[in-house]
Design a protein around this motif. Sequence first.
Motif, mmCIF file in Angstrom:
data_model
loop_
_atom_site.group_PDB
_atom_site.id
_atom_site.type_symbol
_atom_site.label_atom_id
_atom_site.label_comp_id
_atom_site.label_asym_id
_atom_site.label_seq_id
_atom_site.Cartn_x
_atom_site.Cartn_y
_atom_site.Cartn_z
ATOM 1 N N ALA A 50 19.226 -27.624 17.350
ATOM 2 C CA ALA A 50 18.902 -27.800 18.766
ATOM 3 C C ALA A 50 18.304 -26.502 19.296
ATOM 4 O O ALA A 50 18.728 -25.420 18.892
ATOM 5 N N PRO A 51 17.320 -26.565 20.199
ATOM 6 C CA PRO A 51 16.802 -25.335 20.800
ATOM 7 C C PRO A 51 17.835 -24.701 21.719
ATOM 8 O O PRO A 51 18.591 -25.396 22.390
ATOM 9 N N VAL A 52 17.869 -23.374 21.711
ATOM 10 C CA VAL A 52 18.838 -22.612 22.490
ATOM 11 C C VAL A 52 18.095 -21.534 23.272
ATOM 12 O O VAL A 52 17.189 -20.893 22.747
ATOM 13 N N ASP A 53 18.484 -21.353 24.528
ATOM 14 C CA ASP A 53 17.887 -20.299 25.355
ATOM 15 C C ASP A 53 18.772 -19.058 25.347
ATOM 16 O O ASP A 53 19.993 -19.155 25.485
ATOM 17 N N ALA A 89 13.017 -19.413 14.605
ATOM 18 C CA ALA A 89 11.719 -19.312 15.282
ATOM 19 C C ALA A 89 11.966 -19.153 16.770
ATOM 20 O O ALA A 89 12.952 -19.660 17.311
ATOM 21 N N VAL A 90 11.079 -18.429 17.429
ATOM 22 C CA VAL A 90 11.182 -18.207 18.866
ATOM 23 C C VAL A 90 9.916 -18.753 19.517
ATOM 24 O O VAL A 90 8.809 -18.607 18.981
ATOM 25 N N GLU A 91 10.099 -19.436 20.650
ATOM 26 C CA GLU A 91 8.967 -19.957 21.403
ATOM 27 C C GLU A 91 8.373 -18.828 22.234
ATOM 28 O O GLU A 91 9.092 -18.151 22.969
ATOM 29 N N ARG A 97 6.886 -18.522 16.941
ATOM 30 C CA ARG A 97 6.787 -17.390 16.008
ATOM 31 C C ARG A 97 8.044 -17.355 15.149
ATOM 32 O O ARG A 97 9.162 -17.274 15.655
ATOM 33 N N ARG A 98 7.852 -17.412 13.845
ATOM 34 C CA ARG A 98 8.975 -17.346 12.918
ATOM 35 C C ARG A 98 9.405 -15.894 12.751
ATOM 36 O O ARG A 98 8.574 -15.008 12.627
ATOM 37 N N LEU A 99 10.717 -15.685 12.737
ATOM 38 C CA LEU A 99 11.276 -14.352 12.561
ATOM 39 C C LEU A 99 11.767 -14.205 11.127
ATOM 40 O O LEU A 99 12.218 -15.182 10.514
ATOM 41 N N HIS A 100 11.711 -12.993 10.589
ATOM 42 C CA HIS A 100 12.267 -12.760 9.255
ATOM 43 C C HIS A 100 13.741 -13.149 9.308
ATOM 44 O O HIS A 100 14.488 -12.661 10.152
ATOM 45 N N SER A 101 14.128 -14.044 8.421
ATOM 46 C CA SER A 101 15.464 -14.633 8.501
ATOM 47 C C SER A 101 16.145 -14.668 7.143
ATOM 48 O O SER A 101 15.491 -14.629 6.103
ATOM 49 N N SER A 121 12.420 -16.435 24.683
ATOM 50 C CA SER A 121 13.846 -16.609 24.919
ATOM 51 C C SER A 121 14.412 -17.922 24.371
ATOM 52 O O SER A 121 15.617 -18.116 24.414
ATOM 53 N N THR A 122 13.573 -18.808 23.847
ATOM 54 C CA THR A 122 14.067 -20.053 23.269
ATOM 55 C C THR A 122 13.956 -19.959 21.757
ATOM 56 O O THR A 122 12.881 -19.691 21.224
#
Length: 136
Positions: A50-53, A89-91, A97-101, A121-122
């Motif tokens: 689920a997307p989270v802010d 990923a961040v909106e 944009r995908r973050l190194h994870s 922030s999402t």
Amino acid sequence: MAIPGYDASTVAEYSLEQVGARVAVVANVVPEAFGLAESDSEVLAAALSAPVDLVACDELRAVEAIRITLDYDPTALPPGASPTDVAVAVETGAGRRRLHSTVDLEETTVTAVLNDRPPGSTVVAVYDDRNEKTGD
């Protein structure tokens, strides 16, 4: 959820258990309003969580580290996909944009550790089939 290399007493931690999201932050200023909230953003077809802010993220000051951990649904991966290719990923205003994870296969979580605020922030867990070296 300690951040390696930081004294636990300097880490502010927040969780939103109903969607399986956790964030830890080390910063000189962490506003009282900072935390996590379920997002009103549309759930992406490729989303594995689920997307989270991140609430009041832009008010963080002098961030040393921020760790974002999301539970993901491994059954939502495309057929033949490797679960090691899941990413946070961040909106952003320009898209996602995908973050190194890093993926924890046993816990079915994906974690990104940054040294500054994320560019949006999402956040959401997604399947990341790009080649890390080439970006393709």
